[in-house]
Every structure is written in C-alpha cells, then in structure tokens.
Design a protein around this motif. Structure first.
Motif, PDB file in Angstrom:
ATOM      1  N   CYS A 138       3.862   2.622   0.653  1.00 56.12           N
ATOM      2  CA  CYS A 138       4.463   2.001   1.839  1.00 56.12           C
ATOM      3  C   CYS A 138       5.915   1.605   1.582  1.00 56.12           C
ATOM      4  N   ILE A 139       6.753   1.830   2.561  1.00 54.14           N
ATOM      5  CA  ILE A 139       8.174   1.539   2.397  1.00 54.14           C
ATOM      6  C   ILE A 139       8.434   0.034   2.332  1.00 54.14           C
ATOM      7  N   PHE A 140       7.454  -0.774   2.742  1.00 57.78           N
ATOM      8  CA  PHE A 140       7.635  -2.228   2.796  1.00 57.78           C
ATOM      9  C   PHE A 140       6.821  -2.953   1.728  1.00 57.78           C
ATOM     10  N   CYS A 141       6.129  -2.232   0.864  1.00 54.88           N
ATOM     11  CA  CYS A 141       5.199  -2.842  -0.086  1.00 54.88           C
ATOM     12  C   CYS A 141       5.909  -3.867  -0.982  1.00 54.88           C
ATOM     13  N   PHE A 142       5.400  -5.092  -1.001  1.00 52.95           N
ATOM     14  CA  PHE A 142       6.051  -6.129  -1.808  1.00 52.95           C
ATOM     15  C   PHE A 142       5.774  -5.941  -3.293  1.00 52.95           C
TER      16      PHE A 142
END
Length: 444
Positions: free
Chosen positions: A94-98
């Motif tokens: 995911c491009i937003f994965c923390f």
C-alpha cells in the motif's frame, strides 16, 4: 486426518477440562473427529451438548474424551496461541502503509503487517480482503463472525489496485457483497490520500458503500499518516486546513442525507480533520454510538463528555489533601489543547492543584505525527528534561503496548522514571479516569 496440535497453556479451576483430567501442556487434536484450524473452529465445535474431544497428553498418550455439558459451555482451557493458528500477513504494498515508514532497528514484531480477518473479529483490526480466499469468506459466513472491519480506501477497482499495489485488490471488493447478503455486520475505513482518493473519488466511495447499509454500519475517513522515513516511497502530500474543510463538507453533507433516510450518520471523520480545519467537534449524537473509537473517531468528544460528567459527579465538598498535588500530564500535539483546557478547569476548581501539561513533539517519526499513541520514550525523556514535573508524570495508556510497560522504541517506563527522577502513572483513555487519577481518588 492431519493432526494439528494446539498446546493448552492453562486449565481453569472447576472446569470441564479439569474434571476430565486435561492439564497444561496437553495438546488438543480434534473435536468430533474434525481438525481444529483456529479458535473459531474450536468455539463452533464445542457448542453442542455432547462432544468427543481428542487430546494428546504431554507424555504422548492420546485420550478420546466423551463430554456431556450445557449447550455453548466452554471446556475451560486457554491455548498458548490465542488464535490457535499462525497470523496471516499482508501481501499488499500500500502506498500509505505506515509500517513501511518506520526506521530500521525497531523490534521485529512492529514490522509485521497483518491482514487477518480473524483478528478483525477478535481485536478490531482492519482487513483489505485481498488475502482472503472464497473458503475464508465461507467460514466467516458459516460461523457468522461479526463485526468484520474492512479497509476500503476506495470503491474504484482500478484506483484500489494502484493504492494497494495489488492487481486483485479491485476484485476483492466483490467479497463485500457476499458478506452483505449473508447479513454479516461490517465497519469500513478509508485512509485518505491527498489528490488520490479524495474529492470526487471520496464522493464515489461513500455513495457506493451506502448500498451495503445497514449491514455496513459505519465508514470512517482518516488522513494518511506521514512519517519522516519516506525515502523511496510513493510521494504523498500532507493535508492542509483548506483540504480538511473540504473533506468535512463532503462528510457532513452525506451525514445529513443518510440520517434522514436510515437514522444513521454512517460516514464519520476522525478527530484530526476537525482539529486541522479548526472546526468544533460534533456532538455525541452524531457518532452513532462511537462505533470507531479505535480509529480516532469521536475519541476526543467522548473524553470531553466523560470529563464533564466526572466533574459534575464529584462531591461539592471535596477538597484536596493537605499540601495539594503537583503533577505533569503528557500528550501528543493533537489532543494538547483539550487536555490543557481540562487541566485548567481542574486547577480553577481545586486550590492547591498544580498541573503541568506538555505536548510532546514527535521527533522520532516526524512532527506531522501528532497522536499520543506513536510517542516514544526517548522523545518524552528528551523534552521533559529540566521541566517542572511535580510528584508524578501521567502518561496516556496508548503510549504503551497493550499489557506491557515499554514504549515503541523499547524504552521502559522504569527507564523513563530513572532518567527523569520522577514516578510515572498510566491513565486510561477515559474522562472519569482522568479526573480520578489527578485527584488521587480510587480507580476501579
């Protein structure tokens, strides 16, 4: 039959298991001749009034036990692995994965990406559905596991594939219809990324997801968290005030429409949006019973309401013990204005009460991370050195791993106490607990 052994960690006193001679260290092999994959198989198979339990004793001997019991009565055992199976990891990028935004050198468990529907049911974790087979969906429906929390991001199949970096991510949305038709209760989440799934895409997602009402009870919209460790990752931009205002306008419009039609507000903005937009938090009624507190939706409103209730319920004649109290309160920048105002109100009411409220800047992950749950011990120690702390430092419960006494960077509470030469106490995320801890009242 494949024999998967589940080691028993504890046998409860006066339980069926104790009566049958089952002991810690024994292994559960099967119930009614059926293999047990995980905790849900176990809970489903033990419901009947008569069951046959196959157990392997620690010495290797196998016992087949016939059990007559009340319907749905448990055997009274706990297993070494609470899930009774390996946790399923996430295969998305995911491009937003923390987790991808975390530095090297932290403890290994922090890098594990789970995407396990069973954890969604047990712990409230969000799943993308991309790592689930038809058999997995079938088991959820068969056992009627709910609620299931789903991380949607978008209902645009092509965009979802891009955001999750998984070519099957769009197709996975088809599983939602199966859950809906089976009457499985769901909650949803949209991690909003600027200029990607906001604006018209957010409108589309909300509109599409209303088709699953009332089984889909709520959808939260949360801003993407951006740490300072993003080298080589997808270029994401932070949201600004004007962006937050637009997001809230969209959500409020849908809330008004859906409440008239369904009696639910359905889509909710996390607290960060209101703070960023400099708008008032919604009243309690608009949170539909606080369905997504763990996602930061309504957490501050609930805290403030509980604080008001706790203050009103204090005996009018209550006074602090002789000598008063001096304490320090630690929080992230997000909640700081609210915690400060609560502290000021208490100091005005109680003579002899001194409260120092400190907003800790998240230098470890970056200043754009403002929630207290991602604060580290090293930032707290560094920023409190030389400050007036009083007799005790009060820490919000979410700065520590559940059931543990250390921060994300593995610094323990004891090490923090030693470094600052002050006692620390943990405060649960409750307005009642806030008041009771500060005043030294009994906390039950």
């Amino acid at each position: 039959m494949k024999q998967t052994a589940h080691i028993i960690k504890k046998v409860h006193e006066e339980s069926i298991a104790e009566e049958m001679g089952i002991e810690a260290g024994d292994a559960l092999i099967a119930i009614n001749g059926q293999e047990i994959v995980d905790i849900f198989d176990y809970q489903y198979l033990i419901q009947d009034e008569y069951i046959e339990v196959l157990v392997r004793k620690s010495g290797g001997e196998e016992w087949l036990l016939e059990v007559d019991k009340e319907y749905d009565e448990d055997l009274g055992v706990e297993f070494e692995n609470g899930l009774m199976d390996d946790y399923r990891s996430c295969h998305n990028k995911c491009i937003f994965c923390f987790i991808d935004q975390m530095p090297e050198g932290m403890r290994e468990t922090l890098y594990f990406k789970d995407d396990d529907s069973r954890l969604s049911f047990l712990q409230g974790n969000y799943v993308t559905l991309t790592n689930m087979s038809d058999a997995d969906i079938g088991r959820i429906i068969r056992y009627h596991l709910s609620p299931i929390n789903i991380s949607f991001q978008t209902t645009n199949p092509e965009l979802r594939c891009k955001m999750l970096n998984n070519r099957f991510a769009g197709r996975a949305l088809e599983q939602v219809k199966k859950l809906y038709e089976a009457g499985i209760t769901m909650n949803g989440q949209i991690v909003l990324c600027k200029n990607i799934n906001d604006g018209e895409e957010l409108e589309r997602s909300i509109r599409d997801l209303t088709a699953y009402l009332p089984c889909l009870e709520s959808v939260s919209v949360v801003p993407v968290g951006l740490s300072r460790f993003r080298d080589g990752l997808y270029p994401l931009e932070p949201f600004e005030k004007e962006d937050a205002v637009k997001v809230l306008d969209c959500i409020h419009k849908w809330q008004q429409k859906l409440f008239l039609e369904y009696g639910l507000h359905f889509v909710h903005a996390s607290d960060e949006w209101y703070i960023l937009a400099e708008e008032e938090l919604p009243e309690e009624e608009r949170y539909d019973g606080y369905l997504q507190l763990e996602n930061g939706v309504g957490m501050l409103r609930l805290l403030l309401n509980e604080f008001e209730e706790a203050m009103q319920n204090l005996p009018p004649e209550y006074v602090l013990p002789e000598g008063g109290r001096e304490l320090s309160l630690i929080t992230g920048k997000l909640a700081y204005p609210y915690i400060r105002n609560m502290a000021e109100r208490m100091m005005r009411r109680f003579a002899g009460l001194t409260l120092h409220v400190y907003a800790i800047t998240n230098e470890f992950f970056g200043e754009r991370i403002t929630v207290s749950g991602l604060l580290t011990g090293q930032d707290i120690i560094k920023q409190l050195k030389g400050k007036a702390l009083g007799e005790c430092v009060l820490l919000p419960q979410n700065v520590l791993r559940s059931g543990e006494d250390y921060f994300l960077d593995d610094i323990t509470v004891g090490e923090m106490e030693k470094a600052l030469q002050v006692k620390a106490d943990i405060v649960k995320s409750s307005g009642h607990e806030f008041v009771n801890t500060i005043l030294g009242l009994d906390r039950e």
